[in-house]
Design a protein around this motif. Structure first.
Motif, PDB file in Angstrom:
ATOM      1  N   UNK A   1       0.834  -1.212   0.000  1.00 42.86           N
ATOM      2  CA  UNK A   1       0.000   0.000   0.000  1.00 42.86           C
ATOM      3  C   UNK A   1       0.863   1.254   0.000  1.00 42.86           C
ATOM      4  N   UNK A   2       1.902   1.260   0.820  1.00 46.26           N
ATOM      5  CA  UNK A   2       2.793   2.424   0.875  1.00 46.26           C
ATOM      6  C   UNK A   2       3.467   2.655  -0.473  1.00 46.26           C
ATOM      7  N   UNK A   3       3.849   1.562  -1.138  1.00 44.56           N
ATOM      8  CA  UNK A   3       4.486   1.694  -2.454  1.00 44.56           C
ATOM      9  C   UNK A   3       3.535   2.338  -3.455  1.00 44.56           C
ATOM     10  N   UNK A   4       2.318   1.833  -3.539  1.00 42.28           N
ATOM     11  CA  UNK A   4       1.355   2.379  -4.507  1.00 42.28           C
ATOM     12  C   UNK A   4       1.080   3.860  -4.224  1.00 42.28           C
ATOM     13  N   UNK A   5       0.838   4.187  -2.960  1.00 47.33           N
ATOM     14  CA  UNK A   5       0.528   5.581  -2.627  1.00 47.33           C
ATOM     15  C   UNK A   5       1.732   6.495  -2.880  1.00 47.33           C
ATOM     16  N   UNK A   6       2.920   6.015  -2.574  1.00 45.05           N
ATOM     17  CA  UNK A   6       4.128   6.814  -2.813  1.00 45.05           C
ATOM     18  C   UNK A   6       4.353   7.053  -4.303  1.00 45.05           C
ATOM     19  N   UNK A   7       4.184   6.013  -5.103  1.00 48.64           N
ATOM     20  CA  UNK A   7       4.380   6.160  -6.542  1.00 48.64           C
ATOM     21  C   UNK A   7       3.313   7.084  -7.132  1.00 48.64           C
ATOM     22  N   UNK A   8       2.101   7.015  -6.621  1.00 48.38           N
ATOM     23  CA  UNK A   8       1.041   7.928  -7.089  1.00 48.38           C
ATOM     24  C   UNK A   8       1.400   9.373  -6.751  1.00 48.38           C
ATOM     25  N   UNK A   9       1.957   9.598  -5.570  1.00 46.06           N
ATOM     26  CA  UNK A   9       2.407  10.947  -5.213  1.00 46.06           C
ATOM     27  C   UNK A   9       3.495  11.430  -6.164  1.00 46.06           C
ATOM     28  N   UNK A  10       4.442  10.556  -6.473  1.00 50.92           N
ATOM     29  CA  UNK A  10       5.510  10.921  -7.421  1.00 50.92           C
ATOM     30  C   UNK A  10       4.949  11.175  -8.821  1.00 50.92           C
ATOM     31  N   UNK A  11       3.969  10.385  -9.228  1.00 49.89           N
ATOM     32  CA  UNK A  11       3.328  10.591 -10.523  1.00 49.89           C
ATOM     33  C   UNK A  11       2.695  11.982 -10.587  1.00 49.89           C
ATOM     34  N   UNK A  12       2.009  12.362  -9.524  1.00 55.31           N
ATOM     35  CA  UNK A  12       1.387  13.683  -9.479  1.00 55.31           C
ATOM     36  C   UNK A  12       2.448  14.777  -9.535  1.00 55.31           C
ATOM     37  N   UNK A  13       3.562  14.567  -8.835  1.00 52.12           N
ATOM     38  CA  UNK A  13       4.647  15.553  -8.859  1.00 52.12           C
ATOM     39  C   UNK A  13       5.244  15.675 -10.257  1.00 52.12           C
TER      40      UNK A  13
ATOM     41  N   UNK B   1       5.561   7.824 -15.762  1.00 54.29           N
ATOM     42  CA  UNK B   1       5.139   7.953 -14.364  1.00 54.29           C
ATOM     43  C   UNK B   1       3.828   7.200 -14.126  1.00 54.29           C
ATOM     44  N   UNK B   2       2.911   7.303 -15.074  1.00 55.07           N
ATOM     45  CA  UNK B   2       1.648   6.562 -14.955  1.00 55.07           C
ATOM     46  C   UNK B   2       1.908   5.057 -15.028  1.00 55.07           C
ATOM     47  N   UNK B   3       2.848   4.659 -15.869  1.00 54.34           N
ATOM     48  CA  UNK B   3       3.214   3.250 -15.955  1.00 54.34           C
ATOM     49  C   UNK B   3       3.774   2.728 -14.645  1.00 54.34           C
ATOM     50  N   UNK B   4       4.530   3.567 -13.941  1.00 54.39           N
ATOM     51  CA  UNK B   4       5.079   3.170 -12.639  1.00 54.39           C
ATOM     52  C   UNK B   4       3.947   2.913 -11.639  1.00 54.39           C
ATOM     53  N   UNK B   5       2.926   3.749 -11.685  1.00 57.20           N
ATOM     54  CA  UNK B   5       1.772   3.545 -10.797  1.00 57.20           C
ATOM     55  C   UNK B   5       1.058   2.244 -11.154  1.00 57.20           C
ATOM     56  N   UNK B   6       0.887   2.003 -12.436  1.00 55.57           N
ATOM     57  CA  UNK B   6       0.229   0.770 -12.872  1.00 55.57           C
ATOM     58  C   UNK B   6       1.015  -0.456 -12.412  1.00 55.57           C
ATOM     59  N   UNK B   7       2.322  -0.421 -12.592  1.00 58.44           N
ATOM     60  CA  UNK B   7       3.158  -1.548 -12.190  1.00 58.44           C
ATOM     61  C   UNK B   7       3.101  -1.771 -10.676  1.00 58.44           C
ATOM     62  N   UNK B   8       3.192  -0.701  -9.905  1.00 56.54           N
ATOM     63  CA  UNK B   8       3.100  -0.819  -8.448  1.00 56.54           C
ATOM     64  C   UNK B   8       1.735  -1.355  -8.030  1.00 56.54           C
ATOM     65  N   UNK B   9       0.683  -0.910  -8.701  1.00 59.33           N
ATOM     66  CA  UNK B   9      -0.668  -1.362  -8.377  1.00 59.33           C
ATOM     67  C   UNK B   9      -0.850  -2.844  -8.687  1.00 59.33           C
ATOM     68  N   UNK B  10      -0.321  -3.286  -9.823  1.00 57.41           N
ATOM     69  CA  UNK B  10      -0.409  -4.708 -10.160  1.00 57.41           C
ATOM     70  C   UNK B  10       0.383  -5.555  -9.166  1.00 57.41           C
ATOM     71  N   UNK B  11       1.549  -5.075  -8.772  1.00 60.73           N
ATOM     72  CA  UNK B  11       2.329  -5.772  -7.750  1.00 60.73           C
ATOM     73  C   UNK B  11       1.584  -5.851  -6.432  1.00 60.73           C
ATOM     74  N   UNK B  12       0.953  -4.761  -6.036  1.00 61.58           N
ATOM     75  CA  UNK B  12       0.182  -4.741  -4.793  1.00 61.58           C
ATOM     76  C   UNK B  12      -1.006  -5.698  -4.877  1.00 61.58           C
ATOM     77  N   UNK B  13      -1.623  -5.759  -6.037  1.00 59.42           N
ATOM     78  CA  UNK B  13      -2.732  -6.692  -6.225  1.00 59.42           C
ATOM     79  C   UNK B  13      -2.260  -8.137  -6.055  1.00 59.42           C
ATOM     80  N   UNK B  14      -1.109  -8.459  -6.616  1.00 56.66           N
ATOM     81  CA  UNK B  14      -0.560  -9.810  -6.463  1.00 56.66           C
ATOM     82  C   UNK B  14      -0.212 -10.112  -5.009  1.00 56.66           C
TER      83      UNK B  14
END
Length: 128
Positions: A62-74, A97-110
């Motif tokens: 969860x922390x990874x996904x939220x952190x990457x989303x923050x970086x994407x917004x930045x 940056x959006x791809x990084x969020x997608x990858x982190x989200x898929x990892x979190x889902x797994x």
């Protein structure tokens, strides 16, 4: 902006923490995907507690996904500031940056499926 002293200064730490909280509030208010991810994290953490599963993998995912989303917004904000008009490199930066969020989200889902899936299926099979 000048530093106001030692990196160990409590005053400096609180000031920095205030900037960080301000950023979190802004992103929560303005980014629908971040709000969705926050509530998905709350659900995952609640399931972790209810199912008595190890919290560390879920917390980290969860922390990874939220952190990457923050970086994407930045990244998006900086790109928009630097290049208000459409530019191929601006698109690359935003898409990456959006791809990084997608990858982190898929990892979190797994991670969620592997940690929460078996006890959730057992609970469903044996009844609550």
């Amino acid at each position: 902006m000048r530093s106001d002293g030692s990196a160990l200064s409590p005053r400096r730490w609180w000031r920095s923490a205030g900037f960080a909280v301000s950023g979190l509030r802004h992103v929560y208010r303005t980014q629908a995907n971040f709000r969705i991810e926050v509530w998905a994290a709350a659900l995952a953490l609640s399931l972790t507690w209810v199912l008595h599963t190890p919290p560390a993998p879920i917390v980290l995912a969860c922390a990874l996904v939220l952190s990457v989303e923050l970086l994407n917004t930045a990244v998006e904000a900086v790109v928009d500031l630097a290049t208000p008009e459409l530019h191929p490199l601006a698109k690359v930066a935003k898409d990456a940056a959006a791809g990084a969020v997608l990858l982190a989200s898929l990892g979190a889902l797994l991670v969620g499926c592997s940690v929460l899936g078996p006890p959730l299926l057992a609970l469903i099979r044996h009844g609550a």
